[in-house]
Design a protein around this motif. Structure first.
Motif, PDB file in Angstrom:
ATOM      1  N   SER A 182       0.885  -1.109   0.089  1.00 40.43           N
ATOM      2  CA  SER A 182       0.072   0.102  -0.008  1.00 40.43           C
ATOM      3  C   SER A 182       0.753   1.362  -0.036  1.00 40.43           C
ATOM      4  O   SER A 182       1.933   1.171   0.531  1.00 40.43           O
ATOM      5  N   GLU A 183       0.211   2.173  -0.557  1.00 40.58           N
ATOM      6  CA  GLU A 183       0.973   3.493  -0.451  1.00 40.58           C
ATOM      7  C   GLU A 183       1.080   4.154   0.891  1.00 40.58           C
ATOM      8  O   GLU A 183       0.376   4.098   1.353  1.00 40.58           O
ATOM      9  N   GLN A 184       2.049   4.514   1.223  1.00 41.16           N
ATOM     10  CA  GLN A 184       2.531   5.321   2.695  1.00 41.16           C
ATOM     11  C   GLN A 184       3.590   6.393   2.448  1.00 41.16           C
ATOM     12  O   GLN A 184       4.352   6.509   1.534  1.00 41.16           O
ATOM     13  N   PRO A 185       3.664   7.232   3.495  1.00 40.84           N
ATOM     14  CA  PRO A 185       4.603   8.506   3.326  1.00 40.84           C
ATOM     15  C   PRO A 185       5.857   7.503   3.302  1.00 40.84           C
ATOM     16  O   PRO A 185       5.991   6.416   3.763  1.00 40.84           O
ATOM     17  N   ARG A 186       7.024   8.245   2.932  1.00 38.77           N
ATOM     18  CA  ARG A 186       8.299   7.913   2.903  1.00 38.77           C
ATOM     19  C   ARG A 186       8.812   7.592   4.244  1.00 38.77           C
ATOM     20  O   ARG A 186       8.553   8.256   5.376  1.00 38.77           O
ATOM     21  N   LEU A 187       9.508   6.321   4.707  1.00 40.12           N
ATOM     22  CA  LEU A 187       9.902   5.839   5.726  1.00 40.12           C
ATOM     23  C   LEU A 187      11.437   5.461   5.887  1.00 40.12           C
ATOM     24  O   LEU A 187      11.922   5.664   4.708  1.00 40.12           O
ATOM     25  N   VAL A 188      11.936   5.491   6.970  1.00 41.10           N
ATOM     26  CA  VAL A 188      13.333   5.221   7.277  1.00 41.10           C
ATOM     27  C   VAL A 188      13.400   4.416   8.262  1.00 41.10           C
ATOM     28  O   VAL A 188      12.478   3.950   9.324  1.00 41.10           O
ATOM     29  N   ALA A 189      14.520   3.471   8.123  1.00 39.08           N
ATOM     30  CA  ALA A 189      14.862   2.401   9.153  1.00 39.08           C
ATOM     31  C   ALA A 189      15.408   3.231  10.485  1.00 39.08           C
ATOM     32  O   ALA A 189      16.358   4.012  10.129  1.00 39.08           O
ATOM     33  N   VAL A 190      14.925   2.595  11.484  1.00 38.66           N
ATOM     34  CA  VAL A 190      15.653   3.225  12.993  1.00 38.66           C
ATOM     35  C   VAL A 190      15.849   1.996  13.506  1.00 38.66           C
ATOM     36  O   VAL A 190      15.359   0.966  13.904  1.00 38.66           O
ATOM     37  N   ILE A 191      17.368   1.833  14.067  1.00 37.55           N
ATOM     38  CA  ILE A 191      17.754   0.731  14.863  1.00 37.55           C
ATOM     39  C   ILE A 191      17.818   1.353  16.464  1.00 37.55           C
ATOM     40  O   ILE A 191      18.384   2.105  16.646  1.00 37.55           O
ATOM     41  N   PRO A 218      17.324 -10.432  13.867  1.00 35.54           N
ATOM     42  CA  PRO A 218      17.217 -11.824  14.835  1.00 35.54           C
ATOM     43  C   PRO A 218      16.728 -11.079  16.073  1.00 35.54           C
ATOM     44  O   PRO A 218      16.012 -11.999  16.998  1.00 35.54           O
ATOM     45  N   VAL A 219      16.817  -9.881  16.591  1.00 29.27           N
ATOM     46  CA  VAL A 219      16.460  -9.414  17.751  1.00 29.27           C
ATOM     47  C   VAL A 219      15.400  -8.245  17.636  1.00 29.27           C
ATOM     48  O   VAL A 219      14.868  -7.626  18.582  1.00 29.27           O
ATOM     49  N   ASN A 220      14.832  -8.202  16.411  1.00 31.82           N
ATOM     50  CA  ASN A 220      13.973  -7.158  15.912  1.00 31.82           C
ATOM     51  C   ASN A 220      14.144  -5.758  16.763  1.00 31.82           C
ATOM     52  O   ASN A 220      13.090  -5.112  17.125  1.00 31.82           O
ATOM     53  N   CYS A 221      15.388  -5.462  16.514  1.00 31.85           N
ATOM     54  CA  CYS A 221      15.697  -4.028  16.808  1.00 31.85           C
ATOM     55  C   CYS A 221      15.549  -3.094  15.722  1.00 31.85           C
ATOM     56  O   CYS A 221      15.885  -1.735  15.887  1.00 31.85           O
ATOM     57  N   ILE A 222      15.116  -3.299  14.554  1.00 26.28           N
ATOM     58  CA  ILE A 222      14.932  -2.531  13.549  1.00 26.28           C
ATOM     59  C   ILE A 222      13.357  -2.250  13.306  1.00 26.28           C
ATOM     60  O   ILE A 222      12.592  -2.947  12.934  1.00 26.28           O
ATOM     61  N   SER A 223      13.018  -0.833  13.370  1.00 31.67           N
ATOM     62  CA  SER A 223      11.732  -0.442  13.087  1.00 31.67           C
ATOM     63  C   SER A 223      11.619   0.607  11.724  1.00 31.67           C
ATOM     64  O   SER A 223      12.719   1.322  11.582  1.00 31.67           O
ATOM     65  N   MET A 224      10.631   0.903  11.171  1.00 34.92           N
ATOM     66  CA  MET A 224      10.334   1.816  10.252  1.00 34.92           C
ATOM     67  C   MET A 224       9.371   2.935  10.705  1.00 34.92           C
ATOM     68  O   MET A 224       8.582   2.687  11.233  1.00 34.92           O
ATOM     69  N   ARG A 225      10.072   4.130  10.463  1.00 36.60           N
ATOM     70  CA  ARG A 225       9.256   5.233  10.935  1.00 36.60           C
ATOM     71  C   ARG A 225       9.195   6.512   9.832  1.00 36.60           C
ATOM     72  O   ARG A 225      10.127   6.125   9.004  1.00 36.60           O
ATOM     73  N   PRO A 226       8.534   7.308   9.815  1.00 35.39           N
ATOM     74  CA  PRO A 226       8.184   8.018   8.897  1.00 35.39           C
ATOM     75  C   PRO A 226       9.409   9.074   8.749  1.00 35.39           C
ATOM     76  O   PRO A 226      10.029   9.421   9.684  1.00 35.39           O
ATOM     77  N   ALA A 227       9.854   9.245   7.537  1.00 39.76           N
ATOM     78  CA  ALA A 227      11.175  10.115   7.297  1.00 39.76           C
ATOM     79  C   ALA A 227      10.771  11.648   7.627  1.00 39.76           C
ATOM     80  O   ALA A 227       9.519  12.063   7.407  1.00 39.76           O
ATOM     81  N   ALA A 228      11.679  12.402   7.815  1.00 44.41           N
ATOM     82  CA  ALA A 228      11.732  13.912   8.194  1.00 44.41           C
ATOM     83  C   ALA A 228      10.806  14.559   7.078  1.00 44.41           C
ATOM     84  O   ALA A 228      10.095  15.227   7.044  1.00 44.41           O
TER      85      ALA A 228
END
Length: 187
Positions: free
Chosen positions: A71-80, A126-136
């Motif tokens: 689905s279309e969504q705002p631009r995301l960036v990965a955050v660790i 393996p530890v699920n420490c990466i999430s996706m958040r909206p880009a600035a």
């Protein structure tokens, strides 16, 4: 210099290299569109605006985004979450733009300005420490796409050089072993 239809199509894609379209990157998707084997509505990062641009270029009617692609969504960036990162390095190879910094057994971090939001780093963690958040800056721009393209091409070249170097080293080792074997058989 005239560009091919595939190059013109590729220039309109967001260059996330996310593979959500079902192809291994933006260029293979562009080539498939140019050959008529893929439709213009398979790029979630490009969204409706991208579909409109592709349809206009090709002189076809725009369609809604294929839901099978996402689905279309705002631009995301990965955050660790650096406190949870174990330094396994499993997120490094899938990142198409080398936007993740880190080394084995050390904390990793994402260079947000270089992250295309492809989400390819999330699953291998393996530890699920990466999430996706909206880009600035939530909207895709041609500058975002061009930066992503340059970084992807740089990584591709780097990996090709590493592979060529590895092959050359292995060939030298094989030649040395063959010489040693020939010397032993002559004795």
């Amino acid at each position: 210099m005239r560009s091919t239809l595939a190059e013109q199509i590729d220039a309109l894609l967001p260059q996330t290299q996310c593979r959500k379209c079902g192809f291994t990157g933006c260029k293979p998707y562009a080539e498939a569109i140019a050959q008529g084997s893929a439709d213009v509505n398979r790029c979630p990062p490009g969204g409706a605006a991208g579909i409109e641009k592709l349809a206009a270029l090709l002189g076809v009617t725009a369609k809604p985004l294929d839901p099978a692609c996402g689905s279309e969504q705002p631009r995301l960036v990965a955050v660790i979450n650096e406190a949870d990162c174990i330094g396994c390095t499993k997120c490094l190879p899938p990142c198409p733009t080398d936007a993740i910094l880190g080394s084995s057994k050390h904390m990793h971090t994402v260079i947000a300005a270089e992250c295309t939001g492809c989400e390819l780093c999330v699953a291998p963690c393996p530890v699920n420490c990466i999430s996706m958040r909206p880009a600035a800056d939530p909207d895709w721009t041609m500058e975002n796409a061009e930066r992503g393209r340059r970084r992807f091409l740089a990584k591709t070249r780097r990996l090709a050089l590493q592979e060529a170097d590895k092959t050359e080293r292995l060939n030298r080792q094989k030649q040395m072993l063959a010489k040693v074997k020939n010397t032993k058989t002559q004795l």
